[in-house]
Scaffold this motif. Structure first.
Motif, PDB file in Angstrom:
ATOM      1  N   GLN A  16      -8.003  -4.384   2.413  1.00 43.85           N
ATOM      2  CA  GLN A  16      -7.324  -3.400   1.559  1.00 43.85           C
ATOM      3  C   GLN A  16      -7.677  -1.964   1.923  1.00 43.85           C
ATOM      4  O   GLN A  16      -7.003  -1.028   1.488  1.00 43.85           O
ATOM      5  CB  GLN A  16      -7.684  -3.648   0.092  1.00 43.85           C
ATOM      6  CG  GLN A  16      -9.182  -3.534  -0.190  1.00 43.85           C
ATOM      7  CD  GLN A  16      -9.525  -3.867  -1.624  1.00 43.85           C
ATOM      8  OE1 GLN A  16      -8.945  -3.317  -2.556  1.00 43.85           O
ATOM      9  NE2 GLN A  16     -10.466  -4.792  -1.811  1.00 43.85           N
ATOM     10  N   PHE A  17      -8.706  -1.769   2.738  1.00 46.96           N
ATOM     11  CA  PHE A  17      -9.125  -0.418   3.114  1.00 46.96           C
ATOM     12  C   PHE A  17      -8.654  -0.012   4.519  1.00 46.96           C
ATOM     13  O   PHE A  17      -9.015   1.052   5.001  1.00 46.96           O
ATOM     14  CB  PHE A  17     -10.655  -0.309   3.052  1.00 46.96           C
ATOM     15  CG  PHE A  17     -11.226  -0.696   1.710  1.00 46.96           C
ATOM     16  CD1 PHE A  17     -11.004   0.093   0.594  1.00 46.96           C
ATOM     17  CD2 PHE A  17     -11.969  -1.857   1.567  1.00 46.96           C
ATOM     18  CE1 PHE A  17     -11.517  -0.261  -0.648  1.00 46.96           C
ATOM     19  CE2 PHE A  17     -12.493  -2.218   0.339  1.00 46.96           C
ATOM     20  CZ  PHE A  17     -12.261  -1.420  -0.772  1.00 46.96           C
ATOM     21  N   ILE A  18      -7.845  -0.865   5.152  1.00 39.61           N
ATOM     22  CA  ILE A  18      -7.365  -0.560   6.494  1.00 39.61           C
ATOM     23  C   ILE A  18      -6.298   0.525   6.425  1.00 39.61           C
ATOM     24  O   ILE A  18      -5.366   0.446   5.609  1.00 39.61           O
ATOM     25  CB  ILE A  18      -6.797  -1.817   7.173  1.00 39.61           C
ATOM     26  CG1 ILE A  18      -7.899  -2.870   7.357  1.00 39.61           C
ATOM     27  CG2 ILE A  18      -6.162  -1.472   8.510  1.00 39.61           C
ATOM     28  CD1 ILE A  18      -7.404  -4.191   7.906  1.00 39.61           C
ATOM     29  N   VAL A  19      -6.420   1.523   7.269  1.00 39.43           N
ATOM     30  CA  VAL A  19      -5.434   2.597   7.338  1.00 39.43           C
ATOM     31  C   VAL A  19      -4.281   2.131   8.212  1.00 39.43           C
ATOM     32  O   VAL A  19      -4.481   1.753   9.371  1.00 39.43           O
ATOM     33  CB  VAL A  19      -6.064   3.885   7.919  1.00 39.43           C
ATOM     34  CG1 VAL A  19      -5.017   4.997   8.018  1.00 39.43           C
ATOM     35  CG2 VAL A  19      -7.233   4.340   7.051  1.00 39.43           C
ATOM     36  N   ARG A  20      -3.082   2.146   7.659  1.00 36.68           N
ATOM     37  CA  ARG A  20      -1.901   1.680   8.384  1.00 36.68           C
ATOM     38  C   ARG A  20      -0.821   2.762   8.383  1.00 36.68           C
ATOM     39  O   ARG A  20      -0.674   3.484   7.388  1.00 36.68           O
ATOM     40  CB  ARG A  20      -1.344   0.405   7.736  1.00 36.68           C
ATOM     41  CG  ARG A  20      -2.277  -0.792   7.809  1.00 36.68           C
ATOM     42  CD  ARG A  20      -1.599  -2.028   7.253  1.00 36.68           C
ATOM     43  NE  ARG A  20      -2.400  -3.234   7.449  1.00 36.68           N
ATOM     44  CZ  ARG A  20      -3.294  -3.690   6.570  1.00 36.68           C
ATOM     45  NH1 ARG A  20      -3.507  -3.022   5.455  1.00 36.68           N
ATOM     46  NH2 ARG A  20      -3.977  -4.789   6.823  1.00 36.68           N
ATOM     47  N   PRO A  21      -0.035   2.842   9.453  1.00 34.65           N
ATOM     48  CA  PRO A  21       1.074   3.802   9.476  1.00 34.65           C
ATOM     49  C   PRO A  21       2.168   3.382   8.505  1.00 34.65           C
ATOM     50  O   PRO A  21       2.374   2.190   8.265  1.00 34.65           O
ATOM     51  CB  PRO A  21       1.560   3.739  10.932  1.00 34.65           C
ATOM     52  CG  PRO A  21       1.127   2.398  11.423  1.00 34.65           C
ATOM     53  CD  PRO A  21      -0.156   2.084  10.714  1.00 34.65           C
ATOM     54  N   LEU A  22       2.851   4.357   7.942  1.00 38.15           N
ATOM     55  CA  LEU A  22       3.942   4.043   7.021  1.00 38.15           C
ATOM     56  C   LEU A  22       5.155   3.484   7.750  1.00 38.15           C
ATOM     57  O   LEU A  22       5.920   2.698   7.195  1.00 38.15           O
ATOM     58  CB  LEU A  22       4.346   5.298   6.240  1.00 38.15           C
ATOM     59  CG  LEU A  22       3.350   5.821   5.205  1.00 38.15           C
ATOM     60  CD1 LEU A  22       3.893   7.072   4.534  1.00 38.15           C
ATOM     61  CD2 LEU A  22       3.049   4.758   4.151  1.00 38.15           C
TER      62      LEU A  22
END
Length: 248
Positions: A16-22
């Motif tokens: 849940q803390f992974i940074v993902r591109p929109l």
């Protein structure tokens, strides 16, 4: 550890803390719109809606939204005055903005499918570093070389003062680290625990216990979200006081 072929319970509470591109699945650069930038923008929007739109009527008998805004304003105003003195009220706009932004970012992170921006050191580190640089520059601008008196404990025995000065310098430069980790760490840990309880809710035997644990932990996380915003702000007021009145 469970594998894809195993039939046991598999969950990843830190996903849940992974940074993902929109948009798309490519790498995330500093200019890439991501889930972090989205929820940071939503936090700013929420603050604007409460304090600009919600108080635009300025009714003599305030609405609930206006009452919330006024109570928040009064609480932060009193906090600054009590900790930093009346001189600290000159910096009320920044401290107030900091408190509201962190509070709303924390609370929005509790929504289902949301992203907790303040669980990332990259976010809290920038906030803490801005406070650290701001109060340090302010201390030298206001006091000149006398600001160094913050590190010299004149009330201690003379032989101990150099040792205490070294300790004070180290503790001063550690401030942004502890300031940022305290906020991010508490939110990260709480959200991870909720995710673990949610995974165990898939097991029929212990599902009721897990659901009760989730409800209790969620209520606790609401309290943590408010307290951590308060702690970050009151520490900012303490650091501001040191910049305004550096002598021990």
């Amino acid at each position: 550890m469970a594998t894809e072929e195993s039939t046991g319970l598999v969950f990843h509470p830190m996903d849940q803390f992974i940074v993902r591109p929109l948009f798309g699945d490519g790498p995330v650069h500093w200019y890439t719109p991501s889930n972090v930038t989205l929820w940071l923008a939503l936090a700013v929007l929420a603050v604007w809606l409460l304090f600009v739109v919600g108080t635009s009527g300025r009714a003599l008998i305030p609405s609930r939204i206006q009452s919330m805004a006024e109570l928040t304003y009064g609480m932060v105003h009193k906090m600054i005055e009590d900790v930093s003195g009346k001189e600290g009220l000159r910096y009320f706009p920044y401290v107030f903005t900091l408190f509201c932004f962190i509070l709303f970012a924390n609370m929005l992170g509790l929504l289902p499918k949301s992203f907790t921006t303040t669980s990332h050191i990259a976010v809290t580190g920038v906030l803490a570093l801005l406070v650290f640089l701001g109060v340090t520059i302010l201390g030298f601008v206001r006091n000149g070389a006398h600001f160094l008196g913050l590190f010299w404990v004149s009330s201690a025995p003379l032989a101990l003062r150099p040792v205490l000065a070294v300790i004070e310098v180290i503790s001063y430069f550690v401030r942004p680290v502890s300031h940022s980790i305290r906020l991010a760490g508490n939110l990260l840990a709480g959200h991870a625990v909720i995710k673990v309880f949610a995974a165990f809710a898939a097991i029929t035997v212990i599902a009721p216990i897990s659901i009760l644990a989730i409800v209790g932990m969620f209520a606790f996380e609401i309290m943590v979200a408010v307290i951590q915003a308060y702690v970050f702000t009151i520490l900012t007021c303490v650091y501001l006081k040191d910049a305004l009145h550096p002598a021990h």
